[in-house]
Design a protein around this motif. Structure first.
Motif, PDB file in Angstrom:
ATOM      1  N   THR A  77      -7.313 -14.484  65.522  1.00  0.00           N
ATOM      2  CA  THR A  77      -8.105 -13.743  64.539  1.00  0.00           C
ATOM      3  C   THR A  77      -9.562 -13.628  65.004  1.00  0.00           C
ATOM      4  N   PHE A 214      -4.811 -13.988  55.257  1.00  0.00           N
ATOM      5  CA  PHE A 214      -3.703 -13.190  55.802  1.00  0.00           C
ATOM      6  C   PHE A 214      -2.778 -12.694  54.684  1.00  0.00           C
ATOM      7  N   GLY A 218      -7.016  -9.568  54.938  1.00  0.00           N
ATOM      8  CA  GLY A 218      -8.140  -9.870  55.843  1.00  0.00           C
ATOM      9  C   GLY A 218      -9.427 -10.252  55.138  1.00  0.00           C
ATOM     10  N   THR A 233      -4.998  -7.368  60.241  1.00  0.00           N
ATOM     11  CA  THR A 233      -4.250  -8.359  59.445  1.00  0.00           C
ATOM     12  C   THR A 233      -2.761  -8.062  59.519  1.00  0.00           C
ATOM     13  N   ILE A 236      -1.637  -9.234  62.890  1.00  0.00           N
ATOM     14  CA  ILE A 236      -1.586 -10.710  63.003  1.00  0.00           C
ATOM     15  C   ILE A 236      -0.334 -11.226  62.277  1.00  0.00           C
ATOM     16  N   ASN A 237      -0.091 -10.723  61.073  1.00  0.00           N
ATOM     17  CA  ASN A 237       1.098 -11.177  60.331  1.00  0.00           C
ATOM     18  C   ASN A 237       2.391 -10.788  61.061  1.00  0.00           C
ATOM     19  N   THR A 240       2.785 -13.156  63.910  1.00  0.00           N
ATOM     20  CA  THR A 240       3.175 -14.464  63.386  1.00  0.00           C
ATOM     21  C   THR A 240       4.664 -14.460  63.027  1.00  0.00           C
TER      22      THR A 240
END
Ligand code: GLN
Length: 310
Positions: A77, A214, A218, A233, A236-237, A240
């Motif tokens: 991040t 998250f 964000g 965001t 990133i999710n 993940t």
């Protein structure tokens, strides 16, 4: 099915905690970082933190543990905040299907790690942080303290020293990537930052709270400060979800259905966008390096609540 009002979360957590406390423990506490082996194997905590600022906890949810690889999401991040999508020239977004510390793909993929959530990827992310920050260690800790809304977070220097002493494989990763030109700073400096970020101690409650941005597009829910764009965001999710549990990420998506990130300290944090973050800590790990009880608790949690992202 449970009615998802606020009271029920505590009931569900209590029920899960009781059920899995009684169950015979499987798995082993990580021992390849000797300092991690000192933790009591029976530690077990769960916390759920909602976007409406309600926190529910049971067991050892207020005890700090080493977040280890969970920190990789936070480093990613920060790097995206600093350099934006240029980061994707240095690290990919595909699941590796290999263990978190595997070197196998790295050579034939010419030093570009599959994704930022395996060791190789996080080491490149650390290299990027070092190139773009005046005081990388201090700056990273302040960044995490801001996300957590908590100044009571620190590096555990005993864990740093322990990992440094036995970190031959991480050193091999950095050296290999440097030979391909994908590490710009010195090997020692990159490893030093990486071991520091892995060593941060947090409680289940602190981790859930730290990951709330998250679940919130964000934006930090407490201050309304935007840390990262909505679009990042999402990415990133997605990363993940696909890579957060290494070669068990498919099973985790299949059984739990939420983006999640594990660490060899025995923590797993999962994010339900728009709703909450949930963290489980139980130090005994399966062969893939993921918390045995953590996986079971999260699976039964989304089963009982009948709520996942799918
Ligand atoms: N610091 C650990 C390592 O580099 C992190 C691994 C993990 O949590 N999966 O091996």
């Amino acid at each position: 099915m449970y009615n998802l009002n606020d009271m029920d979360y505590q009931l569900i957590l209590n029920e899960l905690h009781e059920l899995y406390t009684l169950e015979k423990d499987k798995g082993k506490v990580a021992s390849y970082i000797p300092e991690l082996k000192k933790v009591l194997p029976t530690k077990f905590g769960i916390n759920l933190y909602t976007l409406s600022n309600k926190s529910y906890g049971v067991g050892d949810f207020n005890e700090k543990f080493s977040i280890q690889s969970i920190s990789k999401v936070l480093a990613l991040t920060y790097a995206l905040q600093l350099v934006g999508k240029k980061l994707w020239n240095r690290v990919g977004v595909e699941p590796s299907g290999d263990p978190f510390n595997s070197l196998v793909q790295l050579e034939f993929e010419k030093g570009i790690p599959r994704n930022p959530l395996i060791n190789a990827g996080a080491l490149v992310v650390c290299d990027v942080l070092i190139s773009n920050l005046k005081k990388p260690k201090e700056n990273f800790l302040s960044f995490v303290q801001k996300l957590a809304d908590n100044s009571n977070l620190s590096y555990n220097l005993k864990i740093v020293a322990s990992e440094k002493k036995y970190g031959f494989k991480n050193a091999a990763h950095v050296n290999l990537m440097k030979s391909f030109g994908n590490i710009k700073n010195s090997v020692e400096v990159v490893l030093d930052l990486y071991y520091h970020i892995c060593s941060i101690g947090m409680t289940c409650e602190e981790l859930s709270q730290t990951f709330l941005l998250f679940a919130n597009g964000g934006v930090l829910p407490n201050t309304n400060e935007r840390i990262i764009s909505k679009s990042f965001t999402k990415r990133i999710n997605a990363t993940t979800q696909l890579c957060g549990l290494y070669d068990e990420a498919g099973k985790f998506a299949f059984k739990v259905g939420l983006p999640g990130k594990s660490g060899v300290g025995g923590g797993i944090v999962a994010v339900h966008p728009g709703k909450y973050c949930i963290t489980v800590w139980s130090p005994k790990l399966n062969k893939k390096g993921n918390s045995v009880k953590g996986l079971k608790v999260l699976e039964l949690f989304t089963t009982k609540t009948e709520a996942s992202i799918f």
